[in-house]
Write an enzyme that holds these catalytic residues in place. Sequence first.
Site, short mmCIF file in Angstrom:
data_model
loop_
_atom_site.label_atom_id
_atom_site.label_comp_id
_atom_site.label_asym_id
_atom_site.label_seq_id
_atom_site.Cartn_x
_atom_site.Cartn_y
_atom_site.Cartn_z
N GLU A 214 0.88 -1.17 0.00
CA GLU A 214 0.00 0.00 0.00
C GLU A 214 0.91 1.21 0.00
O GLU A 214 1.45 1.59 1.04
CB GLU A 214 -0.90 -0.02 1.24
N CYS A 248 -2.12 9.75 2.48
CA CYS A 248 -1.67 9.13 1.22
C CYS A 248 -2.63 9.40 0.07
O CYS A 248 -2.22 9.43 -1.07
CB CYS A 248 -1.48 7.64 1.41
P1 NAD Z 1 8.09 4.68 4.99
O1 NAD Z 1 8.10 3.84 3.75
O2 NAD Z 1 9.25 5.58 5.24
O3 NAD Z 1 7.97 3.75 6.30
C1 NAD Z 1 6.99 2.77 6.45
C2 NAD Z 1 7.51 1.66 7.34
O4 NAD Z 1 8.63 1.06 6.71
C3 NAD Z 1 7.94 2.09 8.71
O5 NAD Z 1 7.43 1.16 9.67
C4 NAD Z 1 9.45 2.07 8.65
O6 NAD Z 1 10.06 1.71 9.88
C5 NAD Z 1 9.73 1.02 7.62
N1 NAD Z 1 10.95 1.30 6.84
C6 NAD Z 1 11.44 2.53 6.49
N2 NAD Z 1 12.57 2.39 5.77
C7 NAD Z 1 12.79 1.07 5.65
C8 NAD Z 1 13.81 0.29 5.00
N3 NAD Z 1 14.81 0.87 4.34
N4 NAD Z 1 13.73 -1.06 5.09
C9 NAD Z 1 12.72 -1.64 5.75
N5 NAD Z 1 11.75 -0.97 6.39
C10 NAD Z 1 11.76 0.37 6.34
O7 NAD Z 1 6.72 5.46 4.92
P2 NAD Z 1 6.18 6.56 5.91
O8 NAD Z 1 7.04 7.77 5.82
O9 NAD Z 1 5.92 5.96 7.24
O10 NAD Z 1 4.75 6.88 5.22
C11 NAD Z 1 4.63 7.78 4.18
C12 NAD Z 1 4.41 7.07 2.85
O11 NAD Z 1 3.46 6.05 3.00
C13 NAD Z 1 3.84 8.00 1.81
O12 NAD Z 1 4.44 7.74 0.57
C14 NAD Z 1 2.37 7.64 1.76
O13 NAD Z 1 1.74 7.93 0.54
C15 NAD Z 1 2.43 6.18 2.02
N6 NAD Z 1 1.17 5.73 2.59
C16 NAD Z 1 0.37 4.92 1.85
C17 NAD Z 1 -0.85 4.51 2.35
C18 NAD Z 1 -1.76 3.62 1.58
O14 NAD Z 1 -2.74 3.16 2.16
N7 NAD Z 1 -1.49 3.32 0.32
C19 NAD Z 1 -1.24 4.93 3.62
C20 NAD Z 1 -0.39 5.76 4.35
C21 NAD Z 1 0.81 6.14 3.83
#
Ligand code: NAD
Length: 460
Positions: A214, A248
């Site tokens: 997602e 998002c």
């Molecule tokens: P992110 O991808 O930075 O982090 C999400 C999760 O991944 C966190 O739990 C984090 O600890 C983990 N993570 C981060 N870097 C990682 C890595 N290198 N390896 C493994 N795990 C890692 O996202 P965010 O900043 O928490 O959220 C923002 C993004 O999420 C935006 O792009 C937004 O559009 C998207 N989002 C999508 C939805 C949806 O339903 N499609 C909902 C909310 C947010």
Amino acid sequence: MVQLVTQDIEAMLKGQRAYFATGATRDVAFRLEQLKRLRQAVSQHQTDLVEAVQQDLRRPTFEAYTFEIGVLMEIDYAIKHLKQWAKPKRVFTSLLQFPSTAKIISEPLGVALIIGPWNYPVQLMLSPLIGAIAAGNCAVLKPSELAPHTSRAIATLIKNTFDPAYISVVEGGVEASQALLAQSWDHIFFTGGTEVGKVVMQAAAQHLTPVTLELGGKSPCFVDADVDIEKTAQRIVWGKFINAGQTCIAPDYLLVDRRIKPALIDAICATVRQFYGDDPAQSPDFGRIVSDRHFQRVSQLLASGNTILGGETNASDRYIAPTVLDQVSWNDLVMQEEIFGPILPILDYDNLDDAIAQVTKRAKPLALYIFSRDRAYQKTILERTSSGGVCINDVVLQVAESNLPFGGVGPSGLGSYHGKASFDTFSHARSVLYKFFRFDLDWRYAPYADKTGFLKKLIK
Ligand code: NAD
């Protein structure tokens, strides 16, 4: 440190595999019971959860209840429909199979890993969990380290509600996430950014683990000349600035019919003042940016175009005013990446075909919005674009409809959930063909002799 985490995770996963192997989670009555337990826990601890979200994101109370505790409605929906979803589905069989019957049985996948983001930290952690429980899986949750108070509150809630061999939480940042991803899971459900989505998919590929991703993207919002301008402005301002734009499926930018742009801009600016007052920094209804890093990233985007409202920032408070940008070009920084902050760029068009061509040149977005009374306008955009979901004459609300699967397409995501889609995401659709000993078309057996001629006639 990572070594220790890895050992803990291995032990946790082993415990969950043993629990799943007992078959306890296959029982639909057990799953219903667990959903009710989750419901009761969230309901009982809603104040703790809301306070945690407020500490992490300075979220207005109304928004915290609506978007986080609203997960209770998703639990209710699953409780109401689970028996129906879990029933084996009988399907017809072809005459060639005579005599036979067939069924599709939904079976749980096993142990699921659910990794969440910080922006709606309760909803986006618990909503996939509902699907995992409903489908009969064990699960490990990894909340985002950027919402530490909510992460703690969820860990406490889950620990006090479920046997850790059934459902547990691992808190931590990227290292914890990577240590979890190194293990072999039966499903990985990830919500977050597109770049990290690729990391997740690569890790999953090592074990051929199915993934649901997602992700995000730049969700466009088309505005035709034939609209109710006041309502359009209200809905766009609401969807863009809830959670300080960190949503998002927020409308990322507007594509407005040039003829109504001045009137729409006036209505948008008036609505922002109506919602948040002349100084939104003082408004209890406007949130803050989650971290210093995100504050820096979003602040840089303010240099694009011409600021006609907002633009003020305060680094120590991580405040960025609700901002409206005009005269924005496709080459501006603000148009290169998902904004994920309270900035609304307004682009205009004379010719709808050109606007559609600009959108389809870019990555398929998570959401696409169309404001118009004109059915032909709506149909043209629907038929010539692609996106995870669409909402016509409103924004964001498609996510709140349990009868609609929610997910992205291409770079905005893979797979979907909510309602029945959540159940299906965490289930394997197992095909079962029942045959009987009486009656057999024995000409399928060797020696084939001259049977091929007859077969050719049959399947020509
Ligand atoms: P992110 O991808 O930075 O982090 C999400 C999760 O991944 C966190 O739990 C984090 O600890 C983990 N993570 C981060 N870097 C990682 C890595 N290198 N390896 C493994 N795990 C890692 O996202 P965010 O900043 O928490 O959220 C923002 C993004 O999420 C935006 O792009 C937004 O559009 C998207 N989002 C999508 C939805 C949806 O339903 N499609 C909902 C909310 C947010």
